[in-house]
Design a protein around this motif. Sequence first.
Motif, PDB file in Angstrom:
ATOM      1  N   LEU A  31       0.831  -1.203   0.000  1.00 60.15           N
ATOM      2  CA  LEU A  31       0.000   0.000   0.000  1.00 60.15           C
ATOM      3  C   LEU A  31       0.869   1.258   0.000  1.00 60.15           C
ATOM      4  O   LEU A  31       0.575   2.217  -0.727  1.00 60.15           O
ATOM      5  N   ARG A  32       1.906   1.223   0.797  1.00 51.99           N
ATOM      6  CA  ARG A  32       2.804   2.388   0.844  1.00 51.99           C
ATOM      7  C   ARG A  32       3.406   2.659  -0.532  1.00 51.99           C
ATOM      8  O   ARG A  32       3.473   3.808  -0.986  1.00 51.99           O
ATOM      9  N   ILE A  33       3.835   1.600  -1.204  1.00 42.95           N
ATOM     10  CA  ILE A  33       4.400   1.756  -2.550  1.00 42.95           C
ATOM     11  C   ILE A  33       3.341   2.328  -3.492  1.00 42.95           C
ATOM     12  O   ILE A  33       3.617   3.211  -4.307  1.00 42.95           O
ATOM     13  N   ALA A  34       2.106   1.834  -3.379  1.00 44.14           N
ATOM     14  CA  ALA A  34       1.028   2.313  -4.250  1.00 44.14           C
ATOM     15  C   ALA A  34       0.748   3.790  -4.014  1.00 44.14           C
ATOM     16  O   ALA A  34       0.506   4.557  -4.968  1.00 44.14           O
ATOM     17  N   LEU A  35       0.783   4.229  -2.764  1.00 45.46           N
ATOM     18  CA  LEU A  35       0.532   5.636  -2.460  1.00 45.46           C
ATOM     19  C   LEU A  35       1.642   6.528  -3.010  1.00 45.46           C
ATOM     20  O   LEU A  35       1.384   7.624  -3.532  1.00 45.46           O
ATOM     21  N   ILE A  36       2.884   6.061  -2.905  1.00 41.79           N
ATOM     22  CA  ILE A  36       4.002   6.829  -3.466  1.00 41.79           C
ATOM     23  C   ILE A  36       3.876   6.874  -4.987  1.00 41.79           C
ATOM     24  O   ILE A  36       4.116   7.910  -5.622  1.00 41.79           O
ATOM     25  N   ARG A  37       3.467   5.749  -5.589  1.00 43.48           N
ATOM     26  CA  ARG A  37       3.241   5.733  -7.040  1.00 43.48           C
ATOM     27  C   ARG A  37       2.158   6.740  -7.432  1.00 43.48           C
ATOM     28  O   ARG A  37       2.270   7.440  -8.443  1.00 43.48           O
ATOM     29  N   ALA A  38       1.100   6.803  -6.637  1.00 36.45           N
ATOM     30  CA  ALA A  38       0.005   7.730  -6.950  1.00 36.45           C
ATOM     31  C   ALA A  38       0.491   9.178  -6.905  1.00 36.45           C
ATOM     32  O   ALA A  38       0.149   9.990  -7.779  1.00 36.45           O
ATOM     33  N   GLY A  39       1.288   9.502  -5.893  1.00 33.60           N
ATOM     34  CA  GLY A  39       1.836  10.855  -5.822  1.00 33.60           C
ATOM     35  C   GLY A  39       2.756  11.150  -6.990  1.00 33.60           C
ATOM     36  O   GLY A  39       2.718  12.237  -7.583  1.00 33.60           O
ATOM     37  N   ASN A  40       3.589  10.176  -7.348  1.00 35.85           N
ATOM     38  CA  ASN A  40       4.491  10.333  -8.483  1.00 35.85           C
ATOM     39  C   ASN A  40       3.706  10.503  -9.785  1.00 35.85           C
ATOM     40  O   ASN A  40       4.020  11.367 -10.621  1.00 35.85           O
ATOM     41  N   SER A  41       2.641   9.711  -9.959  1.00 31.69           N
ATOM     42  CA  SER A  41       1.825   9.818 -11.170  1.00 31.69           C
ATOM     43  C   SER A  41       1.134  11.172 -11.251  1.00 31.69           C
ATOM     44  O   SER A  41       1.026  11.767 -12.326  1.00 31.69           O
ATOM     45  N   THR A  42       0.685  11.666 -10.112  1.00 34.52           N
ATOM     46  CA  THR A  42      -0.027  12.946 -10.100  1.00 34.52           C
ATOM     47  C   THR A  42       0.883  14.100 -10.454  1.00 34.52           C
ATOM     48  O   THR A  42       0.585  14.888 -11.356  1.00 34.52           O
ATOM     49  N   TRP A  43       2.010  14.206  -9.750  1.00 34.76           N
ATOM     50  CA  TRP A  43       2.791  15.431  -9.831  1.00 34.76           C
ATOM     51  C   TRP A  43       3.989  15.351 -10.770  1.00 34.76           C
ATOM     52  O   TRP A  43       4.358  16.371 -11.356  1.00 34.76           O
ATOM     53  N   VAL A  44       4.590  14.188 -10.909  1.00 32.54           N
ATOM     54  CA  VAL A  44       5.786  14.105 -11.749  1.00 32.54           C
ATOM     55  C   VAL A  44       5.417  13.670 -13.165  1.00 32.54           C
ATOM     56  O   VAL A  44       5.840  14.289 -14.144  1.00 32.54           O
ATOM     57  N   GLU A  45       4.606  12.629 -13.275  1.00 33.38           N
ATOM     58  CA  GLU A  45       4.146  12.216 -14.603  1.00 33.38           C
ATOM     59  C   GLU A  45       2.997  13.077 -15.110  1.00 33.38           C
ATOM     60  O   GLU A  45       2.616  12.996 -16.277  1.00 33.38           O
TER      61      GLU A  45
END
Length: 873
Positions: free
Chosen positions: A424-438
Motif C-alpha cells: 500500500l505504501r508503494i502504491a501511495l508513493i506511485r500515486a503521488g508520483n503519477s499525479t505530480w511528476v508524470e
Amino acid sequence: MISAWPLTGRGDELRIVRTVIAGDSSCAGIVIAGAPGVGKTRLAREALEQARTRRCRTYWTAGTESSRSVPLGAFTDVVTDFGADPLMRVHDVLTGLVGGPDRPHLVVGVDDAHLLDDMSAFVVHRLVLHGLATVVLTIRAGERWPDALVRCCKNGPLRRLDLRPLSRDDTRTLVETVLEAPMEASSAERLWACTQGNVLYLRHLLEDEYASGRLTQSSGVWLWPGPSGLSPTLLGLVEASIGRQSASVCEVLDVLSTCEPLDLAVLRTVVDPAALDAAEASRLVVVETDSRAPTVRLAHPLIGEVRRAEAGTLRLRTIRGRVAAALTATGDTDPRTTVRRTLLTMNSDCQATAATLLEAASAAMQLLDAHLSDQFARAAVAAGGGAAAHLTRAFTLGLLERGQEADHLLSELASTVPDGALRLRIALIRAGNSTWVERAPCKAEEILTATGELAASLDRRSAHRALRSAAAAAGGHCRTAVNLARDALHDGGIDDYETMMAIWSLVIGLGDVGDVDAVSDVAATGYALAEGSFEAAHLRFGLGLLELTAYLLAGRLADADAVTHRLYEHGLDMPHAVGVNFMLGMCEAAHGRLATAQRHLREAVAQSTGSADNTTPGLLSATLLVATLSMSGKPSEAERILAGVDVRIGPGFAMWDPDIAAAEGWVRAAAGALSEAITTVRRAADVAADQGRPAREVQCLQIATQFGDATTARRLRQLSTVVSGPRVAAAAAHATALAGRDGDALLEASRAYEVFGDLVAAADAAAHAAANFRRAGRRGPALTACAVARRLADACEGASTPALRAYLEPVPLTGRQREIVELVQRGLSNREIAERLGVSVRTVEGHLYRACRRTGVCSRDELGELLGTHPNR
C-alpha cells in the motif's frame, strides 16, 4: 562569440586612481596591490590611457625577474650610457623621462614594481620625492618591496589601494558583457565559486570552456555545468601561484582538495601541524574563525583542481579514507557532515554499508541535493539495501522529475513485496508520483481505486484520502481536494509524505476557491514538517510554488514576494533552480516588471532544456514567458515558444489550464486578434466556474477586461463576495467602470491595481480611462490619464498591451476596425481575416474602407503602417 574583455566592477577604484593622477589629492602617486590575476595591470593601464586622452604624457614599464639583476633594468629604453657613476645614470633617466619644464605632466606606470632592481626603484623614489611625475605602481600582495618604494609609502607621498577580486554580481556582469547574452544564475554562481572573482582565471576558464563546447547557449541564455579539468594554460597559472612547496605542505593542499572546508581540529589530526602553519604563511590556505569552530579552506578553489589533477588516484583514495575516519571520530551527526563523510568513504579505499548510504541519502535530501541523494540511494541498492533503498531512490527520482523511471522502479518493487502494508505504501508513493511528476492524475486515480480495499483493511483510509486529494487538486477539482485533504489531516494516522500531499492539496484548493486567508497557516505546517523529514524535505519547494500561486491569484503580491525570497537562496544551485527561477518570474510578471520576469523565465526554460522529461516548472516557465513577451508586444517570439509548449500532456491534468489560456489569450491579443483573445480567456473562465475555482475565474475575467471586454462586470461583482484579496475588488471596479464608460472610476481602478502591485493591469485601466475621457470631450482628464498610463507602462519595462497601443496614441478607429488593421499588419489577406474573425469578406472590406475614410489614407498598405509600432516584432 567571446568579445573583448571590458573593465568591469572597478568604477570606484578607477575614480581613486584618476583623482591621484589629476593632482586632486595630497599623494604623488598610488600603489595598486592585490593577488595575481585580480586586474591590477588592467586598472593601471586604463588609468594611464585616460590620462593620455587628457593630454598627459605617459610612460609604461614593468619589473621582471630577468631584469631584476640589471641596474636600471626597467628603464633600459631611456638609459643612454651605462657608465660607472650610478647617480649620473639615474640623472640621465630622470632627464629622459621628465624633459623640459614646458612639457605636459608625466604619468609613469610601473607594473610588478616589487620586481624592480634597486636602481630602478630609486628612480621611482626620486620621481615621487621631487614631484617630477605621478606614479602608478602595481605590486603583488605578500611580496617584499624594494627599500626605496617602502620609504615612499612610509613618508606618505604614495597612496595604497588594495584591489580585491570581483564580487559575484560584478563577475556575472563581466561574463554577460563578454558573452553578449545573459548567463543562467546557477551557472554564473558556479563560475564565481570556481574563480572567486579572479579575472585572469575567469578569462582563461571561460575561453577554454567556450572552445571545448561545454559553455553552451539555450533559449538565449548561457549555461555552464561546472569544471571538468583545467587547460594547460590555466593549470600553469595556478601552479605558478602555488610555487615550490615541501611535500608536507603539498599534503595539506591534497587533503583540503578532497574536502574543504575542514574544521581546524580535524585537519590537525590528518596533517602535520607545522606544515599547516607553513601553508597558511604561504597564503595557500585560509583559516576562518567566524563560525562556531575555526575552519580551514584553500586560498583559491583552483588550487584544489590543480592538486587533484596532479595527485594519483590511489593517493587520493587513501587521503579520502583518512579524512572520512577523522570525521567519523568526531561523532558529528549534522547532515552536512554525514554527507561529506559518506561521499569520502564511497570514493576511498574503504567500504560504505547500505545503512550508512541510506543515512547519507536522507541527509542529502534534507539538504535538498537530490542528485547526491540519488547517488547514495543507487549505491545503497547495489549494497543490498532492499526495499528501503528502492523506496529512497524512488523519492529522489521523483524530485529529479524522472517520473517514468520512478514508476517503473516502484511497480517492480510492488510485484516482489508480500507485505500488504508495504504494498500500500508503494502504491501511495506511485500515486503521488503519477499525479505530480508524470502529470497523470487519472493514472493516480486508477492506482488508488485498485488499492482502496487494501487501504480500508489496513485502516489506512486517511492516507488514501490524502493521495486522492492530490489527484483531485491536479485535476482542477479543488473543492473535492479541500474536503479530502481536511479529512485526512483531521483523522491523522498518516506519514510525513502523505501529510505533505494533503497540505499541497489544501493549499491549491484554498487558493483556487479564494480562501487565501487560510493558506499561510497550512503552508507553515508543511514547512515545519519538511525541516526534519526525509520524505517531506524535498517537497518544500513545491509547497512554496503552490503558496505563491495562491497569493498571486488573490493579489497579495507582498506575501508572494516573501515566499519566493525565503526559498530563493536555498535553491539556486540545486535541482530546484528551474522552480526557483519560475517563482521569481511569476512574481516579477505579477508586478509587471516584464523584462526582469523574462530574464528569470528564460533561465528556467534554458535549465529545463535537454532534460529526460520536461519539468513542470520548465514548461510553465515557457508558458509564462509567452505571456510576458506578448504583454511586451512581441507576438512572433511568443508564438514560436508557445508552439513547442504543452503542459497538458497527462490525462486529466488541468491545474494550470487557466495559465495556459491566459498565455494563449495574450498571444492573440498581441497579434491583433482581440476578439479571439477575449473568447479564449472567457472560455477558460467558464471552465473554472464549472470546476468551482472562483479565484481562477477572476484571473481570466480580469484579463478579458484588460482586453476591453465590458461584459465581465456582473460576474466579477458576484465573485467579489466569495473570493478574498484585493485583486477581485480591483478587477470588479475596472469592469464596472469600463461598462459604464466612467473615466474617473477607471482611474480609481487603476490606482487599486497599483496599490497591490499589478502595474500592467493598472496601466491598461488608465489607458481605458484616457479613451473614455477623450470620448467624453474631457481633454484635461484625458491627458492626465495618458500620463498615468505612460508612467505605469514605463514601470512595466516596456509594456505594449492592446489597451496601451490603442489609446495612448489614438487613431480614429473603432475596436473592430483596429482589430482588422492589426491583422493587416500581420500580413493576413482579407479572406484570412474573415475566416479568423468569423465574418464575411465583404464585412472586412467594408471595415477597411471606413477605416481609410476615417484616417485619410488611400490604401490597405497605408492602413497597415498606420498604427505605428508593428505588433509582430
